[in-house]
Design an enzyme around this catalytic site. Structure first.
Site, PDB file in Angstrom:
ATOM      1  N   SER A   1       0.796  -1.227   0.000  1.00 52.96           N
ATOM      2  CA  SER A   1       0.000   0.000   0.000  1.00 52.96           C
ATOM      3  C   SER A   1       0.831   1.280   0.000  1.00 52.96           C
ATOM      4  O   SER A   1       0.303   2.345  -0.305  1.00 52.96           O
ATOM      5  CB  SER A   1      -0.940   0.008   1.215  1.00 52.96           C
ATOM      6  OG  SER A   1      -0.207  -0.137   2.418  1.00 52.96           O
TER       7      SER A   1
ATOM      8  N   ASP B   1      -3.391   7.789   8.276  1.00 53.20           N
ATOM      9  CA  ASP B   1      -4.184   6.907   9.131  1.00 53.20           C
ATOM     10  C   ASP B   1      -3.245   6.120  10.044  1.00 53.20           C
ATOM     11  O   ASP B   1      -2.101   6.536  10.244  1.00 53.20           O
ATOM     12  CB  ASP B   1      -5.107   6.001   8.299  1.00 53.20           C
ATOM     13  CG  ASP B   1      -4.343   5.088   7.334  1.00 53.20           C
ATOM     14  OD1 ASP B   1      -3.136   4.861   7.541  1.00 53.20           O
ATOM     15  OD2 ASP B   1      -4.957   4.597   6.371  1.00 53.20           O
TER      16      ASP B   1
ATOM     17  N   HIS C   1      -0.473   4.493   7.393  1.00 47.58           N
ATOM     18  CA  HIS C   1      -0.060   5.119   6.142  1.00 47.58           C
ATOM     19  C   HIS C   1       0.291   6.589   6.322  1.00 47.58           C
ATOM     20  O   HIS C   1      -0.257   7.264   7.193  1.00 47.58           O
ATOM     21  CB  HIS C   1      -1.162   4.989   5.083  1.00 47.58           C
ATOM     22  CG  HIS C   1      -1.522   3.576   4.777  1.00 47.58           C
ATOM     23  ND1 HIS C   1      -2.700   2.991   5.219  1.00 47.58           N
ATOM     24  CD2 HIS C   1      -0.859   2.615   4.086  1.00 47.58           C
ATOM     25  CE1 HIS C   1      -2.746   1.740   4.797  1.00 47.58           C
ATOM     26  NE2 HIS C   1      -1.643   1.485   4.114  1.00 47.58           N
TER      27      HIS C   1
END
Length: 346
Positions: A43, A320, A323
């Site tokens: 990610s 978050d 991330h």
């Protein structure tokens, strides 16, 4: 037409020879050719591969800073891939799952990364690193990319965090952690070698971040300080990775000539430098309102179950719980620009 001077005619063979020598050394690039960036990972570099039903990156408030709506990036805006592409003066590579809709961008490379992916299979069941490389191999077999296309290509490899998360979630013991790290790195280096065998000469391998500084680990301490034990594990991973990649360089050079160029992008130091020099908070911008909520959560009636900081584009390093925000990635990019990114360029 004017006649060519005798001096030019005398020098012409030497000029042709010089071009041939530079081409053999990999420093000459024909006019009109494009650097291609092939991205493999999780990610931190995924720009839209993870399927919408399984990814919060396709839901608000992700993408609020860039491009202004959810677009499959696990951030409020740009991620590492976008900044590396910017550095190479090319558009961000088209995601593998969107390749049929971005045919004009294929000439700049492709992004094979999936959010939550690992070197091995992880709990999110996305394409692991071996499968991602097989996806590129299949495109080469289908003549989407030719041998000449790979000549000035660059690979970016960024993952491993999800592997450790899966290991811990599966109740892996602390005593087995070192052995798991060795196994993980052996597979990662094997995969890097495989990328090279597909024709990619220059490969950027991203070390893992100080995982103990992620909000997921600092949350229990009210986001006040990092978990040093977790950071020590990350440092151990990075040290073993560096040693293994150096061995790959040496071994490959002895067997085939030094045609593999591995650039280690030190994400750990970039993280720590950005956090320490800018005084950034460890608190993320987007957080869930309850214990069962996270960034992007919604209630039964579709109501928001999260809060977002006032200025996402400029105020928070983390987006978050795991991330970075675009602001955070910009800080990482700034550090890498001054340290190792120049080694990626041909």
């Amino acid at each position: 037409m004017d006649k060519l001077s005798p001096l030019f005619l005398c020098l012409l063979p030497f000029m042709v020879l010089l071009v041939e020598i530079e081409a053999m050394r990999g420093t000459y690039k024909p006019q009109g050719s494009h650097v291609k960036l092939f991205v493999f990972g999780d990610s931190y570099v995924d720009t839209g591969n993870t399927p919408k039903p399984f990814s919060k990156a396709w839901k608000p408030p992700y993408g609020i800073t860039y491009p202004g709506k959810p677009a499959g990036r696990f951030s409020d805006g740009r991620v590492l891939t976008d900044y590396i592409a910017q550095f190479l003066s090319i558009p961000s590579p088209v995601p593998y799952r969107q390749r049929k809709f971005g045919k004009k961008l294929i000439r700049y490379g492709m992004n094979f990364a999936y959010g939550g992916a690992g070197v091995f299979d992880t709990s999110v069941r996305q394409h692991n690193l071996t499968t991602q490389i097989s996806n590129l191999e299949q495109l080469i077999a289908q003549k989407v990319y030719l041998k000449n296309d790979m000549e000035f290509s660059i690979a970016l490899v960024s993952l491993a965090g999800s592997d450790y998360a899966t290991y811990l979630n599966n109740k892996g013991s602390i005593w087995g952690f070192p052995g798991f790290t060795v196994k993980l790195i052996n597979q990662l280096v094997w995969d890097v070698k495989r990328i090279h065998e597909l024709g990619v000469r220059r490969i950027g391998v991203v070390s893992i971040e100080p995982m103990g500084c992620l909000p997921a680990f600092t949350g229990p301490a009210s986001f006040q300080y990092c978990d040093e034990n977790v950071n020590i594990a990350a440092q151990s991973h990075n040290l073993l990775l560096l040693q293994a990649l150096n061995q790959l360089r040496i071994g490959n050079g002895a067997r085939q000539g030094s045609d593999i160029d591995i650039v280690v992008l030190d994400l750990y130091t970039a993280f720590m430098f950005a956090l320490e020099t800018t005084g950034q908070s460890l608190r993320p911008c987007c957080v869930g309102m309850g214990n069962q909520d996270s960034c992007g959560s919604q209630g039964y009636k579709g109501e928001k179950r999260y809060t977002v900081c006032k200025d996402p584009a400029n105020s928070s390093f983390f987006w978050d719980m795991v991330h970075l925000s675009q602001h955070g990635w910009a800080a990482i990019y700034s550090f890498l620009q001054s340290s190792s990114l120049h080694q990626l360029r041909y």
